[in-house]
Motif scaffolding. Structure first.
Motif, short mmCIF file in Angstrom:
data_model
loop_
_atom_site.label_atom_id
_atom_site.label_comp_id
_atom_site.label_asym_id
_atom_site.label_seq_id
_atom_site.Cartn_x
_atom_site.Cartn_y
_atom_site.Cartn_z
N LEU A 231 -61.44 47.63 72.14
CA LEU A 231 -61.35 47.23 73.55
C LEU A 231 -61.17 48.46 74.45
O LEU A 231 -61.75 48.51 75.55
CB LEU A 231 -60.19 46.25 73.74
CG LEU A 231 -60.40 44.85 73.18
CD1 LEU A 231 -59.13 44.03 73.29
CD2 LEU A 231 -61.56 44.14 73.91
N CYS A 232 -60.39 49.43 73.99
CA CYS A 232 -60.26 50.67 74.77
C CYS A 232 -61.62 51.34 74.91
O CYS A 232 -62.02 51.76 76.01
CB CYS A 232 -59.27 51.62 74.08
SG CYS A 232 -57.54 51.14 74.21
N GLU A 233 -62.34 51.45 73.81
CA GLU A 233 -63.64 52.11 73.83
C GLU A 233 -64.64 51.33 74.68
O GLU A 233 -65.50 51.92 75.35
CB GLU A 233 -64.16 52.27 72.40
CG GLU A 233 -63.34 53.26 71.57
CD GLU A 233 -63.76 53.28 70.12
OE1 GLU A 233 -64.49 52.34 69.70
OE2 GLU A 233 -63.35 54.21 69.39
N ARG A 234 -64.50 50.01 74.65
CA ARG A 234 -65.41 49.16 75.44
C ARG A 234 -65.25 49.44 76.93
O ARG A 234 -66.23 49.63 77.65
CB ARG A 234 -65.12 47.70 75.14
CG ARG A 234 -65.95 46.69 75.92
CD ARG A 234 -65.59 45.30 75.43
NE ARG A 234 -66.16 44.25 76.25
CZ ARG A 234 -65.90 42.96 76.08
NH1 ARG A 234 -65.10 42.58 75.10
NH2 ARG A 234 -66.44 42.06 76.86
N VAL A 235 -64.01 49.48 77.41
CA VAL A 235 -63.77 49.74 78.84
C VAL A 235 -64.09 51.19 79.17
O VAL A 235 -64.63 51.49 80.24
CB VAL A 235 -62.32 49.37 79.23
CG1 VAL A 235 -62.06 49.67 80.70
CG2 VAL A 235 -62.06 47.89 78.96
N GLU A 236 -63.75 52.10 78.27
CA GLU A 236 -64.09 53.51 78.50
C GLU A 236 -65.59 53.70 78.62
O GLU A 236 -66.07 54.59 79.35
CB GLU A 236 -63.52 54.36 77.37
CG GLU A 236 -62.01 54.50 77.43
CD GLU A 236 -61.39 55.03 76.14
OE1 GLU A 236 -60.18 55.32 76.15
OE2 GLU A 236 -62.11 55.13 75.13
N GLY A 237 -66.37 52.88 77.91
CA GLY A 237 -67.81 52.94 78.03
C GLY A 237 -68.29 52.61 79.42
O GLY A 237 -69.26 53.20 79.91
N PHE A 238 -67.62 51.69 80.09
CA PHE A 238 -67.99 51.36 81.47
C PHE A 238 -67.71 52.53 82.39
O PHE A 238 -68.45 52.77 83.35
CB PHE A 238 -67.24 50.11 81.94
CG PHE A 238 -67.66 48.86 81.24
CD1 PHE A 238 -69.00 48.49 81.19
CD2 PHE A 238 -66.73 48.04 80.63
CE1 PHE A 238 -69.40 47.33 80.55
CE2 PHE A 238 -67.12 46.88 79.98
CZ PHE A 238 -68.45 46.52 79.94
N LEU A 239 -66.63 53.26 82.13
CA LEU A 239 -66.35 54.45 82.94
C LEU A 239 -67.45 55.47 82.76
O LEU A 239 -67.89 56.13 83.71
CB LEU A 239 -65.00 55.05 82.55
CG LEU A 239 -63.76 54.25 82.95
CD1 LEU A 239 -62.51 54.95 82.43
CD2 LEU A 239 -63.68 54.07 84.45
N THR A 240 -67.90 55.65 81.54
CA THR A 240 -68.99 56.60 81.27
C THR A 240 -70.26 56.17 81.96
O THR A 240 -70.96 56.98 82.59
CB THR A 240 -69.24 56.71 79.75
OG1 THR A 240 -68.03 57.12 79.11
CG2 THR A 240 -70.34 57.71 79.45
N ASP A 241 -70.57 54.86 81.89
CA ASP A 241 -71.78 54.36 82.53
C ASP A 241 -71.72 54.51 84.04
O ASP A 241 -72.75 54.73 84.69
CB ASP A 241 -72.00 52.88 82.18
CG ASP A 241 -72.32 52.69 80.71
OD1 ASP A 241 -72.70 53.67 80.05
OD2 ASP A 241 -72.16 51.55 80.22
N ALA A 242 -70.51 54.39 84.61
CA ALA A 242 -70.37 54.41 86.06
C ALA A 242 -70.14 55.81 86.60
O ALA A 242 -70.09 56.00 87.81
CB ALA A 242 -69.21 53.51 86.48
N ALA A 243 -69.94 56.77 85.73
CA ALA A 243 -69.61 58.11 86.19
C ALA A 243 -70.78 58.74 86.94
O ALA A 243 -71.94 58.51 86.63
CB ALA A 243 -69.24 59.00 85.00
N VAL A 244 -70.45 59.56 87.94
CA VAL A 244 -71.47 60.28 88.69
C VAL A 244 -71.95 61.45 87.85
O VAL A 244 -71.13 62.20 87.32
CB VAL A 244 -70.90 60.79 90.03
CG1 VAL A 244 -71.95 61.62 90.77
CG2 VAL A 244 -70.44 59.62 90.88
#
Length: 310
Positions: free
Chosen positions: A202-215
């Motif tokens: 679950l941590c990695e799942r949400v962290e993946g969204f941060l990566t996808d959304a990063a500039v």
């Protein structure tokens, strides 16, 4: 003749007194039952009905009248005194129920040793670990813990502000049980290792969204070109709508991850605390970004519960 009529009249009055006394004693018995009731509105209505009925009952023997009245009045007063304090009484009752659940769970858990005792008496031989419980004991322990945990989740915390000390005690006892008897919970919703792995995912799942959304980092012509394309797209109605749709979808996925997290059993010790902090920090970072990309009314994150509360 006179004495005959007088005796007959006295006999009739005695019968009436006895009948009236029986009626009043029935009302007293019911009022005394209601005196301890917490069904407040129904109890108040019934007490008032009993009071009205009391007034319709005829006299009783003079030597009994005052004692009967005091019993009835006392029961009614007791209920209405409690009725005035009903909010506080309900809080006290809920607190007592939660304390009983904590005490029962603590009675199943092995007592923890304090660090001070280990320092002050280093010469004492370390406690020998208890033998693994038998299968039937594992099953019984699992069912007891499940029952207590379900009842705990259905109870209402009394603490209005700040941390609930009973919640901390409950979680501490639960973690001691999971650590001491891992085989009893293996393969269940309270399996520590399985829950640890789910937390990591679950941590990695949400962290993946941060990566996808990063500039993208602006250190290359490719990154600059991507930023320009996204800026141009955002300036069009379709581009802006597409971006908001993407953020809404990611936010729903993060909220689903939070809901899944809340259903997990606890992971004791530093590992559980580190994963919990990691997950909450990552969710907070995501929703910080979400707020910058979405209309204000859609940007509020949802509150997260402590892991193991369900």
């Amino acid at each position: 003749m006179f004495f005959t009529r007088r005796n007959a009249d006295l006999s009739e009055r005695k019968e009436a007194w006895a009948a009236n006394q029986a009626k009043k004693e029935a009302l007293i018995a019911r009022a005394e039952q209601l005196a301890a009731s917490m069904d407040w509105e129904r109890g108040a209505a019934e007490i008032r009905r009993l009071q009205a009925e009391w007034k319709t009952i005829g006299p009783v023997r003079r030597t009994k009248s005052e004692a009967l009245w005091q019993r009835f009045r006392g029961a009614c007063d007791t209920f209405f005194d409690r009725y005035k304090r009903r909010d506080q009484i309900e809080l006290e009752s809920k607190q007592a129920d939660r304390e009983a659940l904590v005490a029962e769970l603590e009675s199943l858990a092995p007592a923890g040793r304090s660090d001070a005792s280990e320092v002050e008496a280093p010469e004492v031989v370390a406690d020998i670990a208890p033998p693994p419980p038998l299968a039937v004991e594992n099953t019984a322990l699992l069912e007891q813990v499940r029952s207590l945990r379900n009842r705990w989740n259905q109870s209402t915390p009394v603490v209005r502000q700040g941390a609930d000390p009973l919640s901390a005690r409950f979680m501490n006892a639960l973690e001691r049980l999971l650590t001491a008897y891992p085989e009893a919970f293996r393969g269940t919703e309270l399996d520590v290792e399985a829950n640890r792995q789910k937390m990591v995912k679950l941590c990695e799942r949400v962290e993946g969204f941060l990566t996808d959304a990063a500039v993208p980092a602006a250190n290359s012509s490719q990154a600059l070109a991507m930023m320009l394309r996204e800026a141009l797209a955002a300036n069009t109605i379709g581009g802006r709508a597409g971006e908001e749709t993407k953020w809404r979808a990611m936010a729903e996925d993060v909220r689903a991850a939070q809901a899944a997290w809340n259903r997990l059993g606890p992971v004791p010790g530093a590992t559980g605390r580190q994963l919990t902090d990691r997950f909450h920090r990552t969710c907070s970072r995501f929703f910080d970004q979400f707020r910058r990309h979405m209309p204000q009314q859609e940007a509020a994150p949802r509150r997260q519960k402590a892991v193991g509360a369900r």
